[in-house]
Design a protein around this motif. Sequence first.
Motif, PDB file in Angstrom:
ATOM      1  N   ARG A 193     -12.373 -33.984  16.621  1.00 25.17           N
ATOM      2  CA  ARG A 193     -11.374 -32.980  16.254  1.00 25.17           C
ATOM      3  C   ARG A 193     -10.229 -32.891  17.246  1.00 25.17           C
ATOM      4  O   ARG A 193      -9.090 -32.643  16.876  1.00 25.17           O
ATOM      5  N   GLU A 194     -10.501 -33.082  18.531  1.00 28.48           N
ATOM      6  CA  GLU A 194      -9.463 -32.833  19.524  1.00 28.48           C
ATOM      7  C   GLU A 194      -9.250 -34.013  20.468  1.00 28.48           C
ATOM      8  O   GLU A 194      -8.128 -34.474  20.644  1.00 28.48           O
ATOM      9  N   GLU A 240      -2.483 -28.523  14.140  1.00 27.92           N
ATOM     10  CA  GLU A 240      -1.446 -27.957  14.998  1.00 27.92           C
ATOM     11  C   GLU A 240      -0.254 -28.919  14.937  1.00 27.92           C
ATOM     12  O   GLU A 240      -0.260 -29.979  15.562  1.00 27.92           O
ATOM     13  N   TYR A 285      -1.260 -39.410  22.801  1.00 30.52           N
ATOM     14  CA  TYR A 285      -0.536 -39.243  24.066  1.00 30.52           C
ATOM     15  C   TYR A 285      -0.781 -40.485  24.915  1.00 30.52           C
ATOM     16  O   TYR A 285      -1.933 -40.925  25.050  1.00 30.52           O
ATOM     17  N   ASN A 327       3.342 -37.415  28.383  1.00 29.59           N
ATOM     18  CA  ASN A 327       4.073 -38.604  27.964  1.00 29.59           C
ATOM     19  C   ASN A 327       4.681 -39.334  29.153  1.00 29.59           C
ATOM     20  O   ASN A 327       5.560 -40.179  28.983  1.00 29.59           O
ATOM     21  N   ILE A 344      -2.122 -32.390  16.114  1.00 26.33           N
ATOM     22  CA  ILE A 344      -3.489 -32.440  16.642  1.00 26.33           C
ATOM     23  C   ILE A 344      -4.308 -31.344  15.959  1.00 26.33           C
ATOM     24  O   ILE A 344      -3.841 -30.211  15.853  1.00 26.33           O
ATOM     25  N   PRO A 345      -5.501 -31.668  15.493  1.00 30.69           N
ATOM     26  CA  PRO A 345      -6.342 -30.640  14.859  1.00 30.69           C
ATOM     27  C   PRO A 345      -6.868 -29.611  15.864  1.00 30.69           C
ATOM     28  O   PRO A 345      -6.856 -29.849  17.072  1.00 30.69           O
ATOM     29  N   ASP A 346      -7.338 -28.527  15.293  1.00 32.95           N
ATOM     30  CA  ASP A 346      -7.952 -27.490  16.119  1.00 32.95           C
ATOM     31  C   ASP A 346      -9.112 -26.887  15.312  1.00 32.95           C
ATOM     32  O   ASP A 346      -9.213 -27.103  14.109  1.00 32.95           O
ATOM     33  N   ALA A 347      -9.968 -26.138  15.978  1.00 31.06           N
ATOM     34  CA  ALA A 347     -11.073 -25.480  15.279  1.00 31.06           C
ATOM     35  C   ALA A 347     -10.515 -24.565  14.193  1.00 31.06           C
ATOM     36  O   ALA A 347      -9.498 -23.901  14.391  1.00 31.06           O
ATOM     37  N   ASP A 364       2.580 -30.942  27.703  1.00 32.20           N
ATOM     38  CA  ASP A 364       4.031 -30.773  27.557  1.00 32.20           C
ATOM     39  C   ASP A 364       4.750 -31.285  28.812  1.00 32.20           C
ATOM     40  O   ASP A 364       5.813 -31.896  28.728  1.00 32.20           O
ATOM     41  N   PRO A 415      -7.990 -37.429  18.716  1.00 33.21           N
ATOM     42  CA  PRO A 415      -6.573 -37.317  18.342  1.00 33.21           C
ATOM     43  C   PRO A 415      -5.632 -37.206  19.548  1.00 33.21           C
ATOM     44  O   PRO A 415      -4.531 -37.777  19.529  1.00 33.21           O
ATOM     45  N   LYS A 454      -2.196 -27.948  26.190  1.00 34.78           N
ATOM     46  CA  LYS A 454      -0.808 -28.153  25.773  1.00 34.78           C
ATOM     47  C   LYS A 454       0.197 -27.981  26.918  1.00 34.78           C
ATOM     48  O   LYS A 454       1.073 -28.844  27.097  1.00 34.78           O
ATOM     49  N   ASN A 489       3.165 -30.857  15.358  1.00 35.08           N
ATOM     50  CA  ASN A 489       4.114 -31.167  16.436  1.00 35.08           C
ATOM     51  C   ASN A 489       3.591 -30.758  17.812  1.00 35.08           C
ATOM     52  O   ASN A 489       4.324 -30.234  18.639  1.00 35.08           O
ATOM     53  N   HIS A 490       2.299 -30.990  18.010  1.00 35.68           N
ATOM     54  CA  HIS A 490       1.686 -30.669  19.299  1.00 35.68           C
ATOM     55  C   HIS A 490       2.375 -31.456  20.405  1.00 35.68           C
ATOM     56  O   HIS A 490       2.636 -30.928  21.486  1.00 35.68           O
ATOM     57  N   ASN A 491       2.670 -32.711  20.140  1.00 35.11           N
ATOM     58  CA  ASN A 491       3.357 -33.531  21.142  1.00 35.11           C
ATOM     59  C   ASN A 491       4.855 -33.221  21.095  1.00 35.11           C
ATOM     60  O   ASN A 491       5.614 -33.749  20.274  1.00 35.11           O
ATOM     61  N   THR A 526      -7.194 -28.654  22.458  1.00 31.51           N
ATOM     62  CA  THR A 526      -5.911 -28.760  21.754  1.00 31.51           C
ATOM     63  C   THR A 526      -4.887 -27.757  22.293  1.00 31.51           C
ATOM     64  O   THR A 526      -3.775 -28.131  22.662  1.00 31.51           O
TER      65      THR A 526
END
Lengths: 495, 495, 495
Positions: free
Chosen positions: A372-373, C316, A381, A354, C335-338, A350, A376, A346, C318-320, A342
């Motif tokens: 979890r990651e 997390e 994306y 996309n 997006i989730p995280d640990a 970023d 998603p 990034k 607005n990760h995108n 995650t």
Amino acid sequence: MGLHPDRLFPADERTRAIAREIHQRTTDLPLVSPHGHVDPRLMSQNRPFPDPARLFVVPDHYLTRMLYSQGVTPDELGVPSVKGEPSEVDGRTIWRRFAEHYHLFRGTPSKMWLDYTFAEVFGIYKQLGADTADEFYDHLSARLTEPAYRPRALFDRFNIEVLATTESPIDSLEPHAALEAIPTANGRRWGGRGGKVITTFRPDNLVEPDWPGWKERVEQLGEITGEDTSTFDGFLAALRKRRQDFIAAGATTTDHGNRTALTFDDPAKAAEIFHKALKGDLEGREHRLLPAHMLVEFARMSVEDGLVMQLHPGSERNHNQWLYEGWGRDVGGDIPDATNYTWALKPLLDAFGNNPRFKIVLYTLDETVFSREIAPLAGGYSSVFIGAPWWFLDSPEGMRRFREAVHETAGFYNTAGFVDDTRAFCSIPARHDVARRVDAAYLARLVAEHRMTESEAAEVAVDLAYNLPRKIYGLGPHPSPRPTDSLRSSFPKPE
Amino acid sequence: MGLHPDRLFPADERTRAIAREIHQRTTDLPLVSPHGHVDPRLMSQNRPFPDPARLFVVPDHYLTRMLYSQGVTPDELGVPSVKGEPSEVDGRTIWRRFAEHYHLFRGTPSKMWLDYTFAEVFGIYKQLGADTADEFYDHLSARLTEPAYRPRALFDRFNIEVLATTESPIDSLEPHAALEAIPTANGRRWGGRGGKVITTFRPDNLVEPDWPGWKERVEQLGEITGEDTSTFDGFLAALRKRRQDFIAAGATTTDHGNRTALTFDDPAKAAEIFHKALKGDLEGREHRLLPAHMLVEFARMSVEDGLVMQLHPGSERNHNQWLYEGWGRDVGGDIPDATNYTWALKPLLDAFGNNPRFKIVLYTLDETVFSREIAPLAGGYSSVFIGAPWWFLDSPEGMRRFREAVHETAGFYNTAGFVDDTRAFCSIPARHDVARRVDAAYLARLVAEHRMTESEAAEVAVDLAYNLPRKIYGLGPHPSPRPTDSLRSSFPKPE
Amino acid sequence: MGLHPDRLFPADERTRAIAREIHQRTTDLPLVSPHGHVDPRLMSQNRPFPDPARLFVVPDHYLTRMLYSQGVTPDELGVPSVKGEPSEVDGRTIWRRFAEHYHLFRGTPSKMWLDYTFAEVFGIYKQLGADTADEFYDHLSARLTEPAYRPRALFDRFNIEVLATTESPIDSLEPHAALEAIPTANGRRWGGRGGKVITTFRPDNLVEPDWPGWKERVEQLGEITGEDTSTFDGFLAALRKRRQDFIAAGATTTDHGNRTALTFDDPAKAAEIFHKALKGDLEGREHRLLPAHMLVEFARMSVEDGLVMQLHPGSERNHNQWLYEGWGRDVGGDIPDATNYTWALKPLLDAFGNNPRFKIVLYTLDETVFSREIAPLAGGYSSVFIGAPWWFLDSPEGMRRFREAVHETAGFYNTAGFVDDTRAFCSIPARHDVARRVDAAYLARLVAEHRMTESEAAEVAVDLAYNLPRKIYGLGPHPSPRPTDSLRSSFPKPE
């Protein structure tokens, strides 16, 4: 002992019947193998395989690590010592040792692959053990001398449509050129663009400054490409140029086994670190930043040249120091660790997550990230796809947990399909067989629980086994008469 | 309400029939209990058990924590206060409170263990509840006065072959000496080497400098052993000496409940920290480094004296501050946390992970490490074995997930077999019963899915239930007429 | 295509029959929805829903993110751009795009919810696809003009007993007042305390100093409450006052979507950080400490005013970045995280975890904490309860794994029952239907494996579906004629 036709299907009679129907739809599909580690010279030279021990046991670290975990040492198994220590040379002795310990593999994928290979490829329908070791050895040895057991004959018999090997930018692509030069009466060529055997661009040993010999390899890259790799720009230019060579040798993807998924997007800083690395002056976190930045550079190149990126981080290489010192890399001494995606990805996402011209396939050894990651990310994306469960997770239970953990968030169409990821050429059909059966079993449960219709499930099964790997790994439209049409017509065509 | 003979077996008729067959092979095997927390005086004194509340409820923190989580306080349940606050003393009142809330345990292992014990040990075939509380209390109280319900009589009736208790190096081993002194007409002695009741060396309270009273205990160790424990060398010498006493009292293993799995191999630094700790001068990370280094020292001692190491990190002790302040340690206030093994154990494994004289059994409360770290470690180091799912994971679903997560990578033969890990003597048969059934159910699924033959599965079941714990916990060859021969003859014999 | 009456039940015939029986007990129970995000104006204004695309597709980020992950951009789906870029306005065009890609959702909860809604709410018994897109659009459009499809009519038809919306302390509670003012002939009022539609106090945008506009919102809170929110004490007083307004509008809970579960209990330090934040002077870790401390302040307020706390960290936001910049918040870019709970919550639990007046419901997107942290916490603190699997885990497989991971440690009675957590009003019955079926399926397995009796399982099913959410979310005794009595009489009554 033959293979049971219902192996890996659920025990419940109703679900099993559905699984059979679904699986039936995939049994005639060609094998697509866009990620693997077969030596291309195996195919270009097409020599007979060596003895059974050297074919099946010695190079397969799934087997040697399990045997070692129970006290059978690598030299007793003929694994070549990097220190020049003596190791067992007699194939039959190695084979007997292996056979005596075959019970250690009960219920494991290794045993399932081997039993399939013994039966389906070599026609032995017995159980390997101390009592049958010699019989197996003799039978296998005899088969291996026959022309039908040469690599290219098996390739066709296995119904492999395409097989990707893996090369470093400093590796020779000569075997692929040799494959391309093989005359073909009709049908597809053995090598080159669109060929049966293609390469994959794997630059790990050029981006990890801590890997012994890194500087020398960077220089070698300069020699191969005629670029000045003592500058960061020259280094990047050399890699770009070399990617074109790989594309000519059929590559549609790159492959990255970074220690972590960390990415970092700062070319100026990266150049600075690169120069420090060449001088041997890296400090602290900088060791990790060069590979992290290079992932972003490779993504940038992918946008330019269309190669699909593959990332499989999370393996602590050579964790077993004693194994590494005695027998080197890739002998079963790597151990996974917790891996973040995650945060780590990034910066790369970023920049390119996309971008319609970019595709990245994520693999993991840390199954906690599936739900979890990774699911998603792939479900949010446009550039991200999910790779098959890898290595320790490439197993019936691992594959089942994978589907259960990702499909509800990312669907089936953000998963990239099965990859066999193997050095063991003869195990390729066995591995695809397991994957197709486990997927059929999972889909059958969804059907039996009225979460999907049987016709939907049959379409998905074909897509997972054939259409998705072709599409997502950039292999383009079907090279052979189209075996199926199940990917929806509305589905975006591969670029 | 009797126990259903098919309890814990899969519902599918075909798989259930296989599970019955497999399980049948293990039902007559003696119970091997190499890791537990029964008080040895229970056995040496052989007094009648107290009333049902004090036998079943008060000391069982699985029960008291669940009741507390729903608002029933420890003093309402008679848990003794460390502050001297009044707490319920009437056994029947406590029992009624427990019975009224028995529905909270629906489907939990605690209820399964109790229902088994009520039925199979005490002959009560009803459902406990508010309406039957008194009937249970009276029935149980009556049984507990009978000679057949004395601890040693139950031990034999339970068909326990060996039971390991746990002592600190500063604990007296007198109960074990008393057990050894019990005259036996024929058969095995109750205590001492090879006895029915043996000890385990658990030095936690001597290696955690933050544990109140640490310095005094270190001094006490010096008095017991005649060594100068004000020096690090003397401390180590005292521990070595004390291990010999434990070995004489039957110990075959050591047990380590460190906060984390961190290991650290630098004797000079460790000596320095030890001396600072005695002066109360530890700073920051040093608090964790003494226990981390001591794991490596204990491994070194294991190589010398052959004791098998057990490590179960990851529990944040006394997380519930209010419980700790009111009722002390081990009353259900510990909470697990994420735990690393891959990195944390590397120093220890670099030193001894490939040493044929060393064995370490890893347990975890963090099931994410099963497939990611522990199975790869056990499947790649000759010294590493996998302990049974522990504590919160010692449950049918936990055990199933454990098998699914580890067996494909590490096989069955790198798992150490079931340990009941209990203070609750009467629950021992129930716990083994659950474990054998869950393993039979898992193996039956593999058979039903044609991933293993039924005869292989039956052998594995016997090995998991009997042969593997004897072998891996260093209990040596069968002390009684061999109940089975299923470990393969090629299998290395225990040292 | 009708819905199969056995959907989501296990395939095994015996288990399925049990699941049917258990499920039957819950089908007539009213829907309790204590945590959701329906706009209260929908209910207070009671206007017809817009066209099918705007009702089903545009606002549902589960759908738009999946479509986007396969290359269909938000503007092609009519998601409003925050930059004022043009986006698709024609409902039918959006609907067709969605229908063409409906195969992407095979086997996902989104498809299950939609298929249920199309069939059970709108009476369409076909499969959505490119070929039926227009038919669906026309049928749905026609229904939406009918009075029976107005929100309040559907509310009653759905048999919703109570629906909680979510408001920020600076949001107007006018819609709830309007609902309260609706004349009711008999039965319960639409709004206000004990009403059918209640609010929830969600202060996230007032406690995250990095959220754009934070300072202005703090000032606005001062204006609304007449408190001086330029001081920390005034800020707390304003929040306390506002909670009373929310309680008057029916609130029984608060809701906290902090980035992490970190808590921190030092009012003096918190005041200092609050003042620095107002000046824009926060440094490093301080950014995270204000929300961390505020959790403890909100717990303190809960002890005073009885509101039940809900915490769901780990996303997390607005990760995108590209999605966020183009289309703003809550469009599928999180997006989730640990996420840690054991350590992070300790300060809060030290302060209030054993307080009989305090309740906190923990949710997670990181399923690794189910067995490792959340179940042990809920099974060991009287204040802690476990929230339903949330968001990416609100799915049949996610719910099954949830039950399997928590119930053996925490039992069923420390779980808070299902919450639909949805913005999509029309999907509420579908979501509860899935949850009740998945729980019935899980309980049926326990019964089939003889781990629970069928009558116990039926009671538990009713408690999970109805009694537990009413009790744990502070909704008090049944407002309507009691549908069931299955919570044990010994069970503590809700305060």
